[in-house]
Design a protein around this motif. Structure first.
Motif, PDB file in Angstrom:
ATOM      1  N   TRP A  83      38.588  34.710  44.193  1.00 60.42           N
ATOM      2  CA  TRP A  83      38.357  33.207  43.613  1.00 60.42           C
ATOM      3  C   TRP A  83      37.316  33.052  42.606  1.00 60.42           C
ATOM      4  O   TRP A  83      37.329  32.339  41.580  1.00 60.42           O
ATOM      5  N   ILE A  84      36.201  33.776  42.998  1.00 60.58           N
ATOM      6  CA  ILE A  84      34.913  33.727  42.077  1.00 60.58           C
ATOM      7  C   ILE A  84      35.147  34.167  40.834  1.00 60.58           C
ATOM      8  O   ILE A  84      35.160  33.700  39.595  1.00 60.58           O
ATOM      9  N   ALA A  85      35.787  35.324  40.745  1.00 63.95           N
ATOM     10  CA  ALA A  85      36.506  36.017  39.346  1.00 63.95           C
ATOM     11  C   ALA A  85      37.304  34.874  38.667  1.00 63.95           C
ATOM     12  O   ALA A  85      37.088  34.999  37.393  1.00 63.95           O
ATOM     13  N   ASP A  86      38.407  34.397  39.494  1.00 58.87           N
ATOM     14  CA  ASP A  86      38.967  33.622  38.607  1.00 58.87           C
ATOM     15  C   ASP A  86      38.400  32.317  38.066  1.00 58.87           C
ATOM     16  O   ASP A  86      38.687  31.952  36.769  1.00 58.87           O
ATOM     17  N   ASP A  87      37.140  31.741  38.890  1.00 56.09           N
ATOM     18  CA  ASP A  87      36.569  30.699  38.403  1.00 56.09           C
ATOM     19  C   ASP A  87      35.877  31.178  37.114  1.00 56.09           C
ATOM     20  O   ASP A  87      35.668  30.438  36.052  1.00 56.09           O
ATOM     21  N   ASP A  91      35.854  30.059  32.770  1.00 59.23           N
ATOM     22  CA  ASP A  91      34.733  29.634  31.932  1.00 59.23           C
ATOM     23  C   ASP A  91      34.494  30.770  30.792  1.00 59.23           C
ATOM     24  O   ASP A  91      33.323  30.927  30.321  1.00 59.23           O
ATOM     25  N   GLY A  92      35.490  31.636  30.574  1.00 59.58           N
ATOM     26  CA  GLY A  92      35.209  32.635  29.746  1.00 59.58           C
ATOM     27  C   GLY A  92      34.610  33.874  30.171  1.00 59.58           C
ATOM     28  O   GLY A  92      34.503  34.780  29.144  1.00 59.58           O
ATOM     29  N   ALA A  93      34.202  34.163  31.199  1.00 56.43           N
ATOM     30  CA  ALA A  93      33.460  35.538  31.624  1.00 56.43           C
ATOM     31  C   ALA A  93      34.528  36.163  32.599  1.00 56.43           C
ATOM     32  O   ALA A  93      34.882  35.951  33.485  1.00 56.43           O
ATOM     33  N   LYS A  94      35.004  37.299  31.928  1.00 56.19           N
ATOM     34  CA  LYS A  94      36.342  38.117  32.501  1.00 56.19           C
ATOM     35  C   LYS A  94      35.556  39.213  33.314  1.00 56.19           C
ATOM     36  O   LYS A  94      35.070  40.267  32.701  1.00 56.19           O
ATOM     37  N   ARG A  95      35.556  39.468  34.643  1.00 49.80           N
ATOM     38  CA  ARG A  95      34.860  40.382  35.463  1.00 49.80           C
ATOM     39  C   ARG A  95      35.898  40.645  36.586  1.00 49.80           C
ATOM     40  O   ARG A  95      36.472  39.498  37.095  1.00 49.80           O
ATOM     41  N   SER A  96      35.946  41.771  37.045  1.00 46.44           N
ATOM     42  CA  SER A  96      36.821  42.114  38.404  1.00 46.44           C
ATOM     43  C   SER A  96      36.008  41.655  39.522  1.00 46.44           C
ATOM     44  O   SER A  96      34.722  41.636  39.578  1.00 46.44           O
ATOM     45  N   ILE A  97      36.789  41.894  40.690  1.00 42.77           N
ATOM     46  CA  ILE A  97      36.112  41.639  41.826  1.00 42.77           C
ATOM     47  C   ILE A  97      35.299  42.707  42.176  1.00 42.77           C
ATOM     48  O   ILE A  97      34.161  42.874  43.036  1.00 42.77           O
TER      49      ILE A  97
END
Length: 411
Positions: A83-87, A91-97
């Motif tokens: 959920w945090i990664a999707d949020d 906002d433009g910050a693409k990161r994996s779990i």
């Protein structure tokens, strides 16, 4: 022979000092005091109905309830990290779990980073002023602070480059609605700060605790989002980001997170295993379900209410403060920064404010790594009503006038 307990305290622990804000909160809790001291959320905004429903639903589901009451993995629940990664991606910050570690509030993230990245004498760049809680977390590692001044757009680039040239390779920054000033970096200053860090091979710790509390102006990309532009691996990069539900949902869940390249996450997972194993499983499960139910409607309510409180404080400061007092006009967050005339001592003013006017604030000196800023104050508008805010600012302004006149007469 009775043991001298103080002789057993390790040198690192001796570096810790009491928080002026925590001490102030004890006084500010008295009902007769109008407090601008603690940066605490407005408890009337907590989404109680959603939490009642979440707890009931979770415990009504036998499998989910039992799982929520069990030990869990140190990284944090995968669904919460997802959920945090999707949020963040929104906002433009693409990161994996795999780049996300759940922490016991963002404050534990600061503690982990201090233990991971700092040794005695490590040069650490901080804003002047900076978040007191971060400097407390860093203090036990005895870093060598390198203070960088601020203007309306962010850190002064010449001072930051000088710090990098002097050997600093780590900086702690708050680009969005900084605690204590409420200032937000401009887009160009964000790009310039990141470019400087990349040029010198430095790491930036981005504290994004207040990034969702925006009331005016266009949304700006985080340093983490800018760091990802053109990057070919989420395990490389310049920015480590801290986030939290404390300012947007509720603080008591103590759910924060830390986003970093996987090699750093792996090390911090080991540190978690050696300290608290993992953040409370049930708190993670409840926070995830509550976030799904409450956002974005709850966040919209929080922004609307805090915007009105911010407006009330700025309006009162404009109406009542003497012309030789300046203050910030934040576009978000919870704080206004007050600069008193030269020669004022904010600590002494606080004593008089509590005694004569029943008003509390935080003297600004505590937020400076070099103990400057004796004539500055932090005012928080998040907890009070607009009417009480206006009353308190008028009382404080009247006191400042009296003190200023007394100083003038004495001279």
């Amino acid at each position: 022979m009775r043991a001298d307990w103080t002789s057993f305290i390790a040198e690192d622990a001796r570096a810790l000092t009491a928080s002026e804000i925590r001490d102030l909160l004890k006084v500010a809790e008295r009902p007769e005091v109008i407090s601008f001291a603690g940066g605490v959320p407005d408890a009337t905004l907590f989404p109680l109905s959603e939490f009642r429903a979440v707890y009931a639903e979770l415990m009504a589901d036998e499998a989910a309830g039992r799982s929520a009451l069990q030990y869990s993995i140190s990284e944090g629940l995968p669904d919460l990290r997802s959920w945090i990664a999707d949020d963040m991606a929104g906002d433009g910050a693409k990161r994996s779990i795999d780049n996300i570690l759940i922490t016991n509030g963002a404050q534990q993230g600061l503690d982990l980073l201090a233990r991971l990245l700092l040794s005695p004498g490590t040069q650490l760049i901080v804003e002047k002023p900076s978040y007191l809680g971060a400097m407390q977390a860093f203090a036990c590692r005895s870093p060598a602070y390198v203070g960088v001044g601020m203007d309306a757009e962010g850190p002064l680039l010449a001072e930051m480059e000088a710090a990098f040239q002097g050997g600093a390779r780590l900086a702690y920054l708050q680009p969005d609605f900084q605690n204590p000033t409420g200032l937000r970096y401009s887009l160009q200053r964000r790009r310039d700060v990141l470019a400087l860090a990349q040029r010198y091979g430095a790491l930036l710790i981005e504290d994004a605790a207040y990034c969702k509390l925006s009331y005016d102006g266009a949304a700006l990309p985080s340093l983490l989002a800018l760091d990802g532009e053109g990057a070919d691996s989420a395990d490389a990069g310049t920015v480590i980001q801290l986030g939290t539900f404390s300012k947007t949902l509720v603080p008591a869940m103590r759910i924060g997170w830390l986003t970093a390249p996987r090699p750093l996450i792996d090390r911090m997972v080991l540190m978690m295993q050696a300290s608290n194993l993992h953040v409370s499983t049930v708190n993670q499960a409840v926070a995830l379900r509550a976030a799904k139910k409450a956002f974005p409607g709850h966040l919209g309510t929080v922004r609307r209410v805090y915007r009105a409180k911010r407006d009330a404080m700025v309006s009162a400061l404009t109406d009542f403060m003497p012309g030789n007092v300046t203050f910030t006009r934040p576009e978000g967050g919870m704080y206004v920064w007050l600069t008193l005339p030269e020669g004022f001592d904010a600590r002494a003013l606080l004593e008089q404010a509590l005694e004569a006017e029943k008003v509390a604030f935080v003297p600004g000196q505590a937020f400076f790594c070099d103990k400057s800023g004796t004539n500055t104050c932090r005012l928080s508008f998040s907890a009070g009503s607009p009417e009480r805010i206006r009353d308190g600012i008028e009382r404080l302004a009247n006191l400042i006038r009296r003190v200023h006149n007394q100083v003038g007469e004495a001279a």
